[in-house]
Design an enzyme around this catalytic site. Sequence first.
Site, mmCIF file in Angstrom:
data_model
loop_
_atom_site.group_PDB
_atom_site.id
_atom_site.type_symbol
_atom_site.label_atom_id
_atom_site.label_comp_id
_atom_site.label_asym_id
_atom_site.label_seq_id
_atom_site.Cartn_x
_atom_site.Cartn_y
_atom_site.Cartn_z
ATOM 1 N N THR A 63 27.266 -29.219 124.136
ATOM 2 C CA THR A 63 28.248 -29.007 124.793
ATOM 3 C C THR A 63 29.483 -29.966 124.769
ATOM 4 O OG1 THR A 63 26.608 -27.888 126.373
ATOM 5 C CG2 THR A 63 29.099 -28.087 127.076
ATOM 6 N N THR B 119 29.534 -45.168 117.145
ATOM 7 C CA THR B 119 28.290 -45.405 116.587
ATOM 8 C C THR B 119 27.900 -44.021 116.226
ATOM 9 O OG1 THR B 119 27.665 -47.349 118.155
ATOM 10 C CG2 THR B 119 25.894 -45.839 117.027
ATOM 11 N N CYS C 191 27.517 -55.744 119.873
ATOM 12 C CA CYS C 191 26.103 -54.870 119.560
ATOM 13 C C CYS C 191 25.457 -55.670 118.357
ATOM 14 C CB CYS C 191 26.458 -53.699 118.576
ATOM 15 S SG CYS C 191 27.707 -52.569 119.796
ATOM 16 N N GLN D 66 38.328 -50.713 115.577
ATOM 17 C CA GLN D 66 38.993 -51.781 116.096
ATOM 18 C C GLN D 66 40.647 -51.716 115.682
ATOM 19 O OE1 GLN D 66 38.338 -54.130 118.042
ATOM 20 N NE2 GLN D 66 35.773 -53.759 117.785
ATOM 21 N N HIS E 221 37.352 -46.262 124.142
ATOM 22 C CA HIS E 221 37.016 -47.253 125.055
ATOM 23 C C HIS E 221 37.568 -48.574 124.388
ATOM 24 C CE1 HIS E 221 33.502 -49.288 123.348
ATOM 25 N NE2 HIS E 221 33.181 -48.164 122.697
HETATM 26 N N1 PLP Z 1 32.978 -49.783 114.923
HETATM 27 C C1 PLP Z 1 33.382 -51.021 115.103
HETATM 28 C C2 PLP Z 1 34.511 -51.736 114.264
HETATM 29 C C3 PLP Z 1 33.464 -51.318 116.567
HETATM 30 O O1 PLP Z 1 34.174 -52.723 116.826
HETATM 31 C C4 PLP Z 1 32.471 -50.739 117.536
HETATM 32 C C5 PLP Z 1 32.132 -51.351 118.690
HETATM 33 O O2 PLP Z 1 32.195 -52.600 119.056
HETATM 34 C C6 PLP Z 1 31.746 -49.831 116.903
HETATM 35 C C7 PLP Z 1 32.043 -49.289 115.687
HETATM 36 C C8 PLP Z 1 30.934 -48.792 117.854
HETATM 37 O O3 PLP Z 1 31.399 -48.050 118.891
HETATM 38 P P1 PLP Z 1 30.898 -47.501 120.018
HETATM 39 O O4 PLP Z 1 30.669 -48.438 121.130
HETATM 40 O O5 PLP Z 1 32.213 -46.575 120.673
HETATM 41 O O6 PLP Z 1 29.640 -46.681 119.827
#
Ligand code: PLP
Length: 369
Positions: free
Chosen positions: A234, A70, A320, A178, A198
């Site tokens: 940091t 993000t 999200c 992804q 993650h």
């Molecule tokens: N971009 C994509 C295509 C995602 O699937 C995700 C999370 O599901 C993100 C960005 C955001 O990742 P993060 O949870 O590391 O902020």
Amino acid sequence: MIYLDYSANTPADPRVAEAFLRASLDYPGNPNSRHPAGQAAAKALADARAHIAALLRILPEELIFTSGATEANNLALLGSTAARRHVGRHIISTALEHPSVSATLSYLQEVGYEIDLLPILPSGCIDLNALSSLLRKDTCLVSLSAVDSELGTLQPLAEAAALIRHFPDCHFHVDATQAMGKVPVDFSVADSVSFAPHKFYGLVGSGVLYKKKGIPLYPQLHGGESDSPYRSGTPALAEIRALETALELALAEEAARYDLVAAHNVYLRAALKGKAKVTVNSPTTAVPHILNLSIAGLRGAAVQAALALSDICISVKSACSTDALPSRAVFAVSRSRKNALASFRLSLSHLTTREELDALLGALAPLLH
Ligand code: PLP
């Protein structure tokens, strides 16, 4: 519990957790400090940076460590448009993007940018002819996902890059969150690429923005005290060492993991074939890790709740997104609001077992009559 939401988050590989613990204990210093503990941390950080860059076939200075994808997407979109104000205020993207891209684009629209979303073909791919005709002299940014988070569609990035290259002042950002660890990603086609470990058995709380050397970008977090001029704070050494391990394992095991997941996908598609109420929304060209489905007459959230009663975890859209709204991505490929509201996502792993898939099919069966 049966976990089928690996595109939202993956469990940490024990080898990754070990790398995190070891770095947390071994390096008490801040890499910015001049004393021996700080310098030991700085050396460990430089080593991790060099190793991650080598794994990605990029230069060490092209890596910006962030708190997740993000933040990496926000930095890419806000930082590149701020650095290219002289170019113009026109942006091209798609309806397939994750909220960390689409919401940032909505913000940019509010402050005066013009956003064009590319049409999506029934194959799930962007329409390259439309990209070609939408690109203009004042296009400052094109943002595409390598693989979208709801359907798993793979986009033709090299072909898109060849069109964008005719507009040298346009920044090309790729959200590879992804895609990393699932399919090979060619960083050289883009000006910036984001991802987070993650999604491939690393830890939540770290991410990467690759920024090609020489490409302008304005930092969005100010303060200094960093190893990068583009992101203050940091450096999170233990997270970065964990990321290094997750990435090394994911790339080394990528093909073997892919084959296991592909077999699971084939098994599920075959089991659901001919079920009148089921629509498979993920195109056959999508990565096998994501299988987006709709069951006629049921909202995706209702399917999620029904499966939860059997202790099965799936998602409605990406983790999200707001579940009450129809999926923009499913609507883009199916043009059906009903289908988009009914959609839900299974996401699979090499850790998934055939027994888990059979339990899922058993729990879905009463919903299909
Ligand atoms: N971009 C994509 C295509 C995602 O699937 C995700 C999370 O599901 C993100 C960005 C955001 O990742 P993060 O949870 O590391 O902020």
